[in-house]
Design a protein around this motif. Sequence first.
Motif, short mmCIF file in Angstrom:
data_model
loop_
_atom_site.label_atom_id
_atom_site.label_comp_id
_atom_site.label_asym_id
_atom_site.label_seq_id
_atom_site.Cartn_x
_atom_site.Cartn_y
_atom_site.Cartn_z
N THR A 162 0.92 -1.32 -0.16
CA THR A 162 -0.03 -0.06 -0.12
C THR A 162 0.92 1.13 -0.02
O THR A 162 1.92 1.34 0.46
CB THR A 162 -0.92 -0.01 1.11
N ASP A 163 0.10 2.35 -0.65
CA ASP A 163 0.86 3.67 -0.69
C ASP A 163 0.75 4.37 0.76
O ASP A 163 1.70 4.96 1.19
CB ASP A 163 0.03 4.39 -1.71
N ARG A 164 -0.19 3.87 1.55
CA ARG A 164 -0.53 4.97 2.87
C ARG A 164 0.98 4.45 3.78
O ARG A 164 1.19 4.94 4.48
CB ARG A 164 -1.74 4.34 3.41
N LEU A 165 1.14 2.97 3.78
CA LEU A 165 1.99 2.63 4.84
C LEU A 165 3.61 2.77 4.12
O LEU A 165 4.51 2.44 5.01
CB LEU A 165 2.04 1.10 5.21
N TYR A 166 3.69 3.08 3.01
CA TYR A 166 4.99 3.14 2.25
C TYR A 166 6.14 3.91 3.02
O TYR A 166 7.20 3.45 3.40
CB TYR A 166 5.04 3.73 0.91
N PRO A 167 5.65 5.20 3.66
CA PRO A 167 6.60 5.85 4.27
C PRO A 167 7.07 5.38 5.52
O PRO A 167 8.43 5.31 6.09
CB PRO A 167 5.91 7.22 4.46
N ALA A 168 6.04 4.55 6.19
CA ALA A 168 6.40 3.93 7.47
C ALA A 168 7.21 2.72 7.30
O ALA A 168 8.27 2.57 8.09
CB ALA A 168 5.00 3.66 8.10
N PHE A 169 6.97 1.98 6.24
CA PHE A 169 7.97 0.85 5.90
C PHE A 169 9.48 1.36 5.84
O PHE A 169 10.42 0.73 6.18
CB PHE A 169 7.59 0.14 4.66
N MET A 170 9.52 2.47 5.06
CA MET A 170 10.79 2.99 4.80
C MET A 170 11.58 3.35 6.11
O MET A 170 12.84 3.22 6.34
CB MET A 170 10.72 4.25 3.79
N GLU A 171 10.87 4.04 6.97
CA GLU A 171 11.23 4.52 8.32
C GLU A 171 11.70 3.19 9.18
O GLU A 171 12.71 3.16 9.87
CB GLU A 171 10.28 5.45 8.91
N GLY A 172 10.79 2.09 9.28
CA GLY A 172 10.89 1.19 9.87
C GLY A 172 12.02 0.36 9.78
O GLY A 172 12.67 -0.02 10.54
N ILE A 173 12.35 0.11 8.37
CA ILE A 173 13.37 -0.75 7.95
C ILE A 173 14.82 -0.12 8.44
O ILE A 173 15.61 -0.73 8.75
CB ILE A 173 13.54 -1.07 6.50
N ALA A 174 14.71 1.24 8.59
CA ALA A 174 15.87 2.10 8.94
C ALA A 174 16.28 2.11 10.58
O ALA A 174 17.16 2.45 10.77
CB ALA A 174 15.76 3.33 8.45
N LEU A 175 15.58 1.52 11.40
CA LEU A 175 15.46 1.66 12.69
C LEU A 175 16.82 0.68 13.14
O LEU A 175 16.90 -0.33 12.43
CB LEU A 175 14.24 0.98 13.37
N SER A 176 17.34 1.06 14.01
CA SER A 176 18.73 0.34 14.49
C SER A 176 18.35 -0.56 15.43
O SER A 176 19.07 -1.76 15.53
CB SER A 176 19.71 1.40 14.86
N ASP A 177 17.52 -0.19 16.39
CA ASP A 177 17.13 -1.12 17.46
C ASP A 177 16.47 -2.50 17.24
O ASP A 177 15.23 -2.19 16.51
CB ASP A 177 16.44 -0.34 18.77
N PRO A 178 16.94 -3.50 17.28
CA PRO A 178 15.96 -4.71 16.68
C PRO A 178 14.94 -4.94 17.27
O PRO A 178 14.03 -5.32 16.49
CB PRO A 178 17.24 -5.94 17.39
N ALA A 179 14.74 -4.58 18.63
CA ALA A 179 13.44 -4.58 19.26
C ALA A 179 12.22 -3.90 18.76
O ALA A 179 11.07 -4.14 18.22
CB ALA A 179 13.30 -4.50 20.63
N ALA A 180 12.93 -2.54 18.44
CA ALA A 180 11.98 -1.43 17.93
C ALA A 180 11.66 -1.72 16.56
O ALA A 180 10.36 -1.42 15.84
CB ALA A 180 12.64 0.00 18.14
N LYS A 181 12.63 -2.26 15.69
CA LYS A 181 12.14 -2.59 14.28
C LYS A 181 11.23 -3.70 14.01
O LYS A 181 10.48 -4.01 13.60
CB LYS A 181 13.82 -3.05 13.52
#
Length: 819
Positions: free
Chosen positions: A693-712
Amino acid sequence: MEEGEEEVLGLLDKVLEDEDVFEYEVDVDLDMPCTPSVFKGDTEKGLEMKKLVLSGFLASEEIYINQLDALLLPMRPLKATATTSKPVLTMEQIETIFYKIQDIYEIHKEFYDALFPHIQQWDDKVTVGHLFQKLASQLGVYKAFVDNYKMAVETVEKCSQSNSQFQKISENVKVKGPKDSKDCTTIVSMEALLYKPIDRVTRSTLVLHDLLKHTPKEHPDFPLLQDALRISQNFLSSINEEIDPRRTAVTTPKGEVRQLVKDGFLVEVSEGTRKLRHVFLFTDLLLCAKMKKTAVGRHQQYECKWYIPLADLTFQTLDDSDSCTHVQTLAEHEIEEMKIKISVIKSEIQKEKKSQKGQSRNVDRLRKKMNEQESCLLIHSPTIPFRIHNRNGKSYLFLLSSDYERSEWRESIQKLQKKDLQSCVLSSLELQVLTSSCFKLRTVHNIPVTTNKDDEESSGLYGFLHVIVHSATGFKESANLYCTLEVDSFGYFVSKAKTRVFRDTTEPHWNEEFEIELEGSQCLRILCYEKCYDKSKLNKDDNEIVDKIMGKGQVQLDPQTVQSKNWHVDVIEMNGIKVEFSMKFTSRDLSLKRTPSKKQSGVFGVKISVVTKRERSKVPYIVRQCIEEVEKRGIDEVGIYRISGVATDIQALKAAFDTNTKDILVMLSDMDINAIAGTLKLYFRELPEPLLTDRLYPAFMEGIALSDPAAKENCMMHLLRSLPDPNLITFLTLLEHLKRVAEKEPVNKMSLHNLATVFGPTLLRPSESESSKPHITLASDIWSHDVMAQVQVLLYYLQHPPISFAELKRNTLYFSTDV
């Protein structure tokens, strides 16, 4: 100091120091042979191609004139100092170094000034043959230059050693570029510039070949260009000994002149380790060398690792017990990660150069990093074995990236072996002389990495090349025939498509269309094979069974020709065989462009929720059926999902699914498996919005960039829960399928990373309306930051333990999608 002497020396200093005198643009090979495009009745297209050839030649002619001009620039102040008490050079030395340069400059300046207006006012009545004929008639000046060339270069070298001021001048000649260039000057050595006239004669002859290809025989230019080509070829033949750098005084055991036939960089497996070697094929022996590290400022030198006289060289092992050398291989995902790193560094270099704050030190540092990655990729990419044996018992193993190279080396060696060759043993002195000559004789100067190219050189095409392989003629006997297609990628060639086998024929008509993904590609290769079904006749090559190559050829992917919207028809000639094909190019952005859904019938281009609701299913029928068929008979297929299926087959399947044809299961069972894999990819690509989905695309981009494994983990699982149910269930179904495909990686060569590379952009690339938003990078480079992140998102889920739909829905931990 005598009167005027200070002024003259000041002028010399200005020649060296004034960096604002010129502008510069790289000398691009614009006058390389063009692909023939003139077919009967296609005069207009031929005229356009002729103009393209002439325009390219004119641009390179301007650069050549600037090089000659740069060479002449220090001549006047040097002559002025020759009459003072402190001469930099004697008048005799000046006359030797700059012999005939002024005459050559004037010839080409006159030619350029006459040709330029013809190109500006181009139409079918323009004639240029007389200009080329006149240029060819003045080649006598070049003969005088060639006769003096060796002495000129020796004089430059001798004077540089004895005079530090001249050394500074000879190593720092500034060359300006075309009028519209905005870049700074480039520094070129005098020795390099003195070689330009020798190089130019050969290149001008190639252009005459190209012009004749695109000039109708009835055109007034045709006889004049023919005459100019005849003069040029005769001239080249007459001075072959002087201008051919492959000639050497070293003789073979039979007293003949030993010549270099072919050379290039190959990866050798030595003691289980991959090593880059420069291999030289001479008329009577094969020499494997490596570049020696030398002190700064000294000439590079080669060190001989081994040589085999061609009389003793064989491709068959004499000892059946000869075991295969163990070869170190990198995992597929490591190779892909190297490509990503190279692209990121390339992007950083471009940003650094555009930035006003950009320091050359930073660019140099980044270039060094890129060179390390590219060199590593070059070493570890090749996998096709090329084994040669010495009759004395020693074997050597090279790894090549393509059957094309292996065939070329094998054919070149076998052609020389048809002559009456004698074995030889070189004395240490003879070997030293021959190895020392390699530096000047070599025709391949740099390893094929980006850092060896000038920035303005073409970086190749990124996107999709559509190729239709039509037919082939010229076979003498009936055979089972097929073709493979290869394109270059990151310095080596990759097989991308394969036609079906046309059985027992001399005139195969495939008419098969393929979509080939390009990663900075500049060249398309077509190889024609004879499929061998008789196991008693199979050729064994390095413990692998191979089909016989009937012919091979390649074509440059000229952006101007390929990037037009129309199909470009062409013919490749190979060993008397002609293969007819068509091609057109689609940029990556255009091919992945999504459009809002306008139809409710069918399945392609329709929202996934509409399809599942209509079918009363959780996963679209097309997805389930394609997955089932691939797992039934395609899971062991090498390159499944990477190798292109035939486009006409894919379109037939698309039409069948769209109209809900009753015979669809029969079609699937009969269809080539790569076409079924291609249909599944096409379905996801043509969704009006991506599966994730388009709506979640920015969140997927931000989520994959998270460093902390638990947060990711928390974020990435929450994003899946946020998907609509049809999207989520379909995604989880595809995920498990791709994992099952990757389990067969030893057989099908498709790792999780490889599959993520194929499917990541397809499942995540936003629709057109989203693409204009600031968080999207619309780079033409396949490895733009967004594309890399899209691959990483899918890889994350592929590497994750099994994800259950029910478990996801039960876990309701709150996590905002506005990460």
